[in-house]
Scaffold this active site. Structure first.
Site, PDB file in Angstrom:
ATOM      1  N   TYR A  98      -8.263  -0.596   2.171  1.00 54.61           N
ATOM      2  CA  TYR A  98      -6.968  -1.441   2.656  1.00 54.61           C
ATOM      3  C   TYR A  98      -7.055  -1.709   4.173  1.00 54.61           C
ATOM      4  O   TYR A  98      -6.710  -2.353   5.046  1.00 54.61           O
ATOM      5  CB  TYR A  98      -5.569  -1.160   2.162  1.00 54.61           C
ATOM      6  CG  TYR A  98      -5.430  -1.835   0.736  1.00 54.61           C
ATOM      7  CD1 TYR A  98      -5.103  -2.838   0.521  1.00 54.61           C
ATOM      8  CD2 TYR A  98      -5.865  -0.815  -0.068  1.00 54.61           C
ATOM      9  CE1 TYR A  98      -4.883  -3.236  -0.632  1.00 54.61           C
ATOM     10  CE2 TYR A  98      -5.590  -1.369  -1.558  1.00 54.61           C
ATOM     11  CZ  TYR A  98      -5.049  -2.472  -1.897  1.00 54.61           C
ATOM     12  OH  TYR A  98      -4.862  -3.135  -3.011  1.00 54.61           O
ATOM     13  N   GLU A 140      -1.526   0.581  -7.889  1.00 56.83           N
ATOM     14  CA  GLU A 140      -2.657   1.093  -8.468  1.00 56.83           C
ATOM     15  C   GLU A 140      -2.877   2.517  -8.398  1.00 56.83           C
ATOM     16  O   GLU A 140      -3.502   2.909  -9.347  1.00 56.83           O
ATOM     17  CB  GLU A 140      -3.842   0.669  -7.308  1.00 56.83           C
ATOM     18  CG  GLU A 140      -4.161  -1.064  -7.235  1.00 56.83           C
ATOM     19  CD  GLU A 140      -4.577  -1.559  -6.070  1.00 56.83           C
ATOM     20  OE1 GLU A 140      -5.241  -0.824  -5.111  1.00 56.83           O
ATOM     21  OE2 GLU A 140      -4.366  -2.793  -5.706  1.00 56.83           O
TER      22      GLU A 140
END
Length: 394
Positions: A98, A140
């Site tokens: 990310y 997640e």
């Protein structure tokens, strides 16, 4: 929650940013993959990169998330986040990636917006990004933990135990674990990723619904995507043409948020083409339980010879006391070869949960018919093969 200051900036800039998102995401992917080509090796679908579908899907998700924050400041768009998180988990996306995405995404924003990318604008969109990224990372992490795959280690070797031709372009592969590790649980309707090495040495992964099981064995069904409006499918062609018993495939832990829910409500199981695969798994689970509830199975296809799992579906429906099957065969209707599914003469069960899988034009059409028939939108669930370019009304 988005801060008041950022919310005002996002509201003012959303139209221009949304209009530029296709350019932003295209530049983002180009720059990131130029600097990190390893991400294309097994992480990103280069077919979707070439077609632009991945860029459009990313753009749509960002716009949908920002719009949701403005419309419902105290809520998260959980359906959108869940769909993305499950896809990420099926590929082993990790938290550190990310940070990489952020760097190149905001570089693309600055390049595309130019002088309009003021510090206040960049700061506001940065807040949106990290709200979305933070929610996804947390979700997640829970999914990885549940799958026993902490750190994104989702890949395990599975051997091809059986191969069965379903149609000229569709083959079922029954897989057995390549190790003695516990087999991860799954819900009917979920999928796994299969990662293969192509002729040029690049690894690519694609998602395939789990279409059945037998003890520790799992089955996937692969439709060869022939060249047409888009290039031939690289992974589907390789698996269809070469996968034989004894081969080893790298397979991810199961993922997917469109799965058969527990309960006693009536069910509408609706599919077209290869979209039948998660429906077959749902029917197997219902048949194992001798489920007495009302189940209406609806399927559209080019014809009986192209209808994968046709005999198996009929047998599973016959095994359920409250189930009925209706098929539509013929060309045209949804732009993808299947006959149009007309629900006007169908007695739809009240309070039914509907599960849809098939080409997007098909699902849009059927969903509209279901809504017109009084089925609440919250009871219509759908699974998309590939990047989710629908988003609206989901």
């Amino acid at each position: 929650m988005l801060s008041t200051e950022s919310a005002a900036t996002i509201r003012a800039t959303l139209p221009v940013v949304a209009a530029s998102l296709d350019t932003i995401t295209a530049r983002f992917y180009e720059a990131m993959l130029d600097d990190h080509p390893e991400l294309l090796d097994g992480m990103f679908n280069r077919g979707n990169q070439a077609s632009g579908e991945q860029s459009r899907a990313l753009a749509g998700s960002i716009a949908a998330f920002a719009t949701g924050l403005l419309a419902h400041p105290d809520e998260r768009p959980d359906a959108l986040l869940s769909r993305i998180a499950h896809k990420h988990v099926s590929l082993g996306v990790t938290e550190d990636q990310y940070v990489v995405v952020h760097k190149y995404l905001f570089g693309a924003i600055a390049q595309t917006l130019g002088d309009a990318a003021t510090p206040d604008v960049v700061s506001a969109w940065d807040e949106v990004y990290w709200l979305m990224a933070g929610a996804l990372i947390a979700l997640e992490a829970r999914l990885y933990n549940a799958a026993g795959a902490d750190g994104g280690d989702v890949w395990r070797p599975w051997r091809v135990a059986e191969r069965r031709e379903q149609t000229p372009d569709t083959v079922s592969l029954t897989l057995e674990p390549g190790t003695d590790d516990p087999v991860p649980a799954f819900l009917p309707g979920q999928y796994v990723s299969v990662r293969v090495r192509l002729a040029d040495g690049v690894h690519q992964a694609r998602q395939y619904s789990l279409s059945g099981w037998d003890g520790r064995r799992r089955r996937i069904t692969v439709k060869r995507l022939r060249a047409g409006a888009t290039p031939a499918g690289e992974v589907s062609t390789l698996l269809h043409d070469t996968a034989v018993p004894g081969d080893t495939l790298m397979v991810s832990a199961p993922a997917g948020d469109v799965a058969l829910a527990e309960g006693d409500h009536p069910l509408l199981l609706v599919s077209a083409g290869i979209g039948c695969t998660p429906i077959v798994a749902m029917l197997q689970r219902l048949a194992e339980r001798a489920d007495p509830r009302r189940v209406l199975v609806l399927h559209a296809d080019r014809g009986p010879a192209e209808h994968a799992h046709r005999g198996e579906t009929a047998a599973l429906v016959d095994a359920l006391p409250g189930a009925d099957l209706r098929t539509w065969y013929g060309t045209g209707g949804d732009g993808r070869g299947q006959g149009r599914m007309d629900l006007s003469g169908i007695d739809l069960p009240e309070d039914a949960e509907a599960y849809l899988c098939g080409p997007l034009p098909f699902m849009r059409d059927v969903r509209a018919q279901l809504l017109d028939a009084g089925v609440p939108a919250r009871r219509v669930h759908y699974e998309v093969f590939g990047p989710d370019l629908w988003l609206g009304g989901a």
